[in-house]
Design a protein around this motif. Sequence first.
Motif: not given
Length: 169
Positions: A37, A44, A159-160, A152-153, A40-41, A156-157
């Motif tokens: 986690s 990003a 979305k864009k 989760h990563a 990946y933070d 999140d990815y």
Amino acid sequence: MFDTRGTKKTKTAIAFVFLMSFAFIKPGLAQQKFEKSAFYDVMASGDIVAIDNEINIIADAPINNKAGYEGALLIRKAGFVRPASKRLKLFKEGRIKLETALMADNENTEFHFLRLAIEENAPKIVRYHADIEKDKLIVQKNFKNLSPPVQHAILDYCKKSKVLRPDEL
């Protein structure tokens, strides 16, 4: 009876050396461990200091195939450095590490996801777009088998992303 000065000096010297050894450890680095986690933070964020710190954490971590993570971070870092020659050098170094990791473990869905995200966002000039569809299919097929931080990563990815959508997973 006994001369205790020598032992007191020895104990003091040992204590001093012990305490001084901590003075050269970067604050917080000794206790940090690799966590997906956090990785990946950092990916990003685009924070070069955080990227360098994460590279150091991965280098010291007892994980398999760390070259894939290091490669992805080097490629991410390449987008923020100047001049262009240094940017290209970091990109190539990262690409070699990531591709080597994929050759060693071609079934690693997480590395396919990292390559997909990099390929989708890589400038055309670097010609690193050949495996987008292949990586997309592997991520779609194996998404449910990934650990929650990686899922989760990926979400999140999505979305864009123009390539990968959440409803395809």
